[in-house]
Design an enzyme around this catalytic site. Structure first.
Site: not given
Ligand SMILES: O=C(O)CCC(=O)C(=O)O
Length: 287
Positions: A50, A122, A163
């Site tokens: 990330e 994301k 994440c």
């Protein structure tokens, strides 16, 4: 790439746990060196962390953000994939969408010809406040993506999250039901939630869905404002840790074997035993 008796291809996954600094060009050059190193060791599915081209922090995202069409990172990643002759899950970068001027935390995925084949923004922003430990509010500068991402490869379908997305079981569940053999998460956990949840969440997503799960972190830089946990890890469909590392720059490798995964799924046949008469199949509720 090898073929097994029942014609499943095995892929060699490499997680590049990259040292990331403030110089974007240097980050891209370092990524290239390590992607090519992984390829030289036979990896044909390579993952970056990330936010691998910028320091991790809400103040950095707008500063480092770039358009996927015009910025240097997509060009560099595409060339890396092509020169490595490997699929590349290009970690994530702060992306500025020139049409709405919003900034996203975006993963781009390339085939071995260097073509951009998927983009994941994301979907769950990392907004937490653990008193006395860590407060982080991605939503101060980022906008959440609006869709789940499944990528077709010659090895099979792969689900991608970033994440904090790993904390939510549904995307992995949906990916598995839609036929993905792996969930891959570029991530950057921290010194509070890393030791507590990083491995646990990967094993949880893997064991629930009987699929491969991998998470690729940046290396830890104690001079940066955000201290990444590191410990990039590959987990098997039984929920077992296949390979992991410490906090330093390194590459983690494992063979992902779909025949073995299917054998395991047959031995504990959850997929034939679900009681959708009692609960909802979330993969059928996806818009
Ligand atoms: O979920 C966590 O504890 C960490 C998440 C994170 O660091 C992120 O989403 O970037």
């Amino acid at each position: 790439m090898t073929s097994t008796a029942n014609n499943h291809k095995t892929c060699k996954l490499a997680l590049v746990q990259l040292a990331v600094g403030a110089d974007k060009d240097a980050n891209l050059a370092n990524a290239r060196t390590h992607v090519l190193e992984a390829a030289s060791k036979g990896a044909n599915l390579i993952v970056l962390p990330e936010c691998f081209n910028s320091p991790y922090g809400t103040n950095y995202f707008p500063e480092y953000a770039e358009s996927l069409k015009e910025g240097p990172s997509v060009k560099a990643l595409s060339a890396m994939a092509k020169d490595a002759k490997a699929y590349l899950i290009g970690g994530s970068i702060p992306e500025r969408d020139l049409t709405d001027d919003k900034v996203y935390n975006t993963c781009t995925v390339y085939n071995p010809e260097g073509e951009l084949i998927a983009t994941h923004r994301k979907v769950h922003l990392f907004d937490i406040d653990v008193p006395g430990k860590i407060r982080f509010q991605e939503s101060e500068t980022l906008t959440a993506g609006k869709q789940l991402t499944h990528v077709d490869t010659e090895f099979g379908k792969i689900g991608v999250g970033i994440c904090y997305d790993i904390r939510f079981p549904e995307p992995a569940m949906i990916a598995a039901r839609k036929g993905c053999f792996a969930m891959i998460y570029p991530g950057a956990f921290n010194m509070t939630t890393g030791p507590l949840h990083w491995e646990l969440l990967q094993r949880a997503r893997a064991v629930d869905n009987q699929m491969y799960v991998a998470a690729c972190s940046p290396a830890r830089d104690v001079s940066a404002s955000y201290h990444a946990w590191g410990h990039s890890t590959i987990v098997g469909p039984a929920g077992d840790v296949i390979q992991t590392t410490d906090e330093k720059q390194s590459i983690v490798y494992a063979d992902l074997d779909l025949a073995k995964m299917n054998e395991f799924r047959q031995s504990i046949p959850l997929n034939n035993q679900r009681r959708f008469d009692l609960y909802v199949d979330v993969s059928k509720t996806q818009p």
